[in-house]
Write an enzyme that holds these catalytic residues in place. Structure first.
Site, short mmCIF file in Angstrom:
data_model
loop_
_atom_site.label_atom_id
_atom_site.label_comp_id
_atom_site.label_asym_id
_atom_site.label_seq_id
_atom_site.Cartn_x
_atom_site.Cartn_y
_atom_site.Cartn_z
N ASP A 33 -5.79 -7.17 65.94
CA ASP A 33 -6.59 -8.39 66.03
C ASP A 33 -8.06 -8.05 66.09
OD1 ASP A 33 -4.33 -9.95 66.02
OD2 ASP A 33 -4.17 -10.06 68.20
N CYS A 60 1.29 -4.59 5.60
CA CYS A 60 0.54 -4.19 6.81
C CYS A 60 -0.79 -4.90 6.95
CB CYS A 60 0.35 -2.68 6.86
SG CYS A 60 -0.87 -2.04 5.66
N CYS A 112 -2.92 -4.75 1.47
CA CYS A 112 -1.45 -4.60 1.47
C CYS A 112 -0.79 -5.89 1.95
CB CYS A 112 -1.07 -3.43 2.38
SG CYS A 112 0.71 -3.21 2.56
N CYS A 121 2.75 2.14 3.28
CA CYS A 121 3.91 1.28 3.53
C CYS A 121 5.05 1.61 2.57
CB CYS A 121 3.53 -0.20 3.43
SG CYS A 121 2.67 -0.83 4.90
N CYS A 127 0.84 -1.21 0.00
CA CYS A 127 0.00 0.00 0.00
C CYS A 127 0.88 1.25 0.00
CB CYS A 127 -0.94 0.00 1.19
SG CYS A 127 -0.14 0.35 2.78
#
Length: 532
Positions: free
Chosen positions: A347, A115, A112, A24, A21
């Site tokens: 306690d 990616c 793509c 990228c 793509c």
């Protein structure tokens, strides 16, 4: 200004033609400024295609031994599969240009191959709006947020394959490309999405925010991309109890750093194959970091444990200090759960008087976090009105770091007590007066029998700083003590069958026992006192 240069042209053509793509492509060309990534996908694709445009209607085929002439597109239609196969093994480069557009198997907005669609449809406003709708429906209160994403580990494998392809191509031009020269997928994704989230939700993105929105992506179609790495680098993939799969991102990256390039190329195509579908969103989660509330409590009941008293799954008493306070906080903060801590503990039959005992409560994943000081004061009053067994003071919001001040006091600070003592022998006032003069008495306490089931066996040295007596009758007197924090007072009185030495019984040469015990003060200057 277009972000690529003539130097990038060959790489950009190669990547785009093999199914990568535009965003990228920019990443692998080292475009490290935000603006180009933020363009709408179609506009970005058009600009890239214009940049790569050569002579119309022509296809340029470059292989190690190129043919002597340009081949017309029409003449190559029947052989397009051969070109695709050529591109798959990383040898040569294919660019198909027709009417100004890149024409290949992957050109029609295909997914793509690097990616897997992350920088395609998952960057668009439509997806961001879906995430924001989930955020707004979650009911969390927030003024900023941190946005985190989890990508499938096979993305790292695909990115490695694309890097090897580009590195080989640039080597032909006597250029180099290091792994760090590529813009990270997560970085590019955040450059695009952060402004969109801020705009949609009306709050800034802040890496230090306690409110986190996380999106987890998966890609079932390519899940086996990583599997060959386990065969070659088995030591990188070790099972972990808290991990569903050995193929974590860290394990995959470790293997990729270890594997030789030639071994990788034999096992995985460079460039990677184009997938049929984009990633899927496994989950969108909202979570708020814990908030902390502190204060001091008084306990007026001799039949109330500090924490729920449950033995073998059976509750012994109906409530506890912890629950009487925390139930109100859980409801108001709309938290999922809580963790209670305090400066020591008393306690079940011991009262805590004076200024009370410091405590802190961690509220996990609270949906409401913003309160005025008046609202906190009203919450404190609500707790105090709900029971006559406890009272709370100095209730306030604190930081996680501040709780350390409370824990510091557990061993180093002092505590004051008052006790009603019984002796088996008849005593006179003069028999107890000598205790008043004892200062900084060192005692050795072996872990008491009554707590041995939950505390390790050890001998602990503690200091009784001072004692003061008040005669009651022939068998009773009041004893006021100031001791080192962590001293077992009951055992100091009766001796615990000789496990605490010396003790009141041995000092007086009597059998002594404790009938009532009150904590008068816990000398820890935290949390800060507030005006009523």
């Amino acid at each position: 200004m277009f972000p690529l240069t003539e130097e990038n042209k060959h790489v950009a053509q190669l990547l785009l033609s093999t199914g990568t793509c535009p965003r990228c492509v920019y990443r692998f060309c080292g475009v490290d400024f935000h603006a180009p990534y933020k363009l709408p996908y179609k506009e970005l694709l058009n600009e890239l295609q214009k940049f790569l445009e050569t002579e119309k209607d022509e296809l340029i085929l470059e292989v190690p031994n190129p043919p002597p002439k340009k081949i017309r597109l029409q003449e190559l239609e029947d052989g397009i599969d051969g070109i695709d196969n050529l591109s798959q093994n990383g040898e040569g480069r294919v660019s198909v240009i027709e009417d100004g557009s890149i024409a290949s198997k992957n050109s029609n907005l295909n997914v793509c191959n690097v990616c897997l669609g992350i920088l395609q449809e998952f960057c668009e406003k439509e997806f961001i709006k879906k995430v924001c709708q989930k955020v707004e429906a979650s009911g969390f209160e927030f003024t900023n947020l941190v946005f985190s994403v989890s990508f499938p580990p096979q993305l790292s494998v695909r990115e490695h394959a694309a890097w090897l392809l580009v590195k080989q191509e640039m080597g032909k031009q006597s250029l180099s490309l290091g792994r760090n020269d590529i813009v990270q997928l997560k970085e590019a994704y955040k450059w695009i999405t952060h402004p969109l989230f801020s705009e949609e939700l009306g709050v800034p993105i802040d890496g230090k925010s306690l409110f986190e929105v996380s999106v987890v992506f998966a890609h079932p179609e390519t899940v086996e991309d990583c599997h060959f790495l386990r065969t070659i680098c088995p030591d990188c993939f070790k099972p972990a109890k808290n991990k569903q799969s050995v193929f974590t991102r860290m394990a995959v990256m470790k293997a990729l750093n270890k594997i030789k390039e030639e071994d990788f190329r034999k096992q995985f195509p460079c460039p990677p194959n184009s997938p049929k579908a984009v990633c899927t969103v496994l989950e969108i989660e909202c979570a708020h970091g814990a908030v902390f509330v502190a204060g001091r409590y008084n306990k007026y009941s001799r039949n109330l444990p500090q924490t729920p008293w449950i033995i073998d799954g059976e509750r012994k008493l109906e409530s506890s200090v912890e629950e009487l306070i925390s139930d109100h906080l859980l409801a108001v903060f709309k938290a999922e759960s809580f963790n209670f801590s305090s400066s020591g503990r008393e306690d079940v039959d011991v009262r805590t008087l004076g200024n009370g005992r410091p405590f802190a409560i961690e509220l996990v994943n609270p949906h409401r976090v913003h309160f005025t000081s008046q609202e906190i004061k009203e919450l404190q009053q609500k707790i105090n009105n709900s029971s006559n067994k406890i009272q709370v003071r100095d209730l306030q919001l604190v930081t996680r770091e501040a709780i350390g001040h409370m824990k510091e006091g557990e061993e180093e600070k002092t505590k004051s007590y008052s006790a009603l003592i019984w002796t088996n022998k008849i005593i006179q006032k003069k028999d107890i007066e000598f205790l008043n003069g004892i200062k900084d008495l060192k005692i050795d306490q072996k872990t008491p029998l009554r707590v041995l089931h939950r505390r390790p066996l050890a001998v602990r040295t503690r200091i009784i700083h001072s004692m003061e007596t008040c005669y009651v009758d022939e068998h009773h007197f009041h004893l006021y003590l100031k001791t080192q924090a962590g001293t077992y007072i009951k055992e100091f009185v009766h001796g615990d069958f000789g496990r605490t030495k010396p003790n009141i019984g041995s000092l007086m040469n009597v059998t002594a026992d404790i009938l009532e015990l009150d904590v008068e003060s816990v000398d820890v200057d935290w949390p800060p006192a507030l005006d009523d």
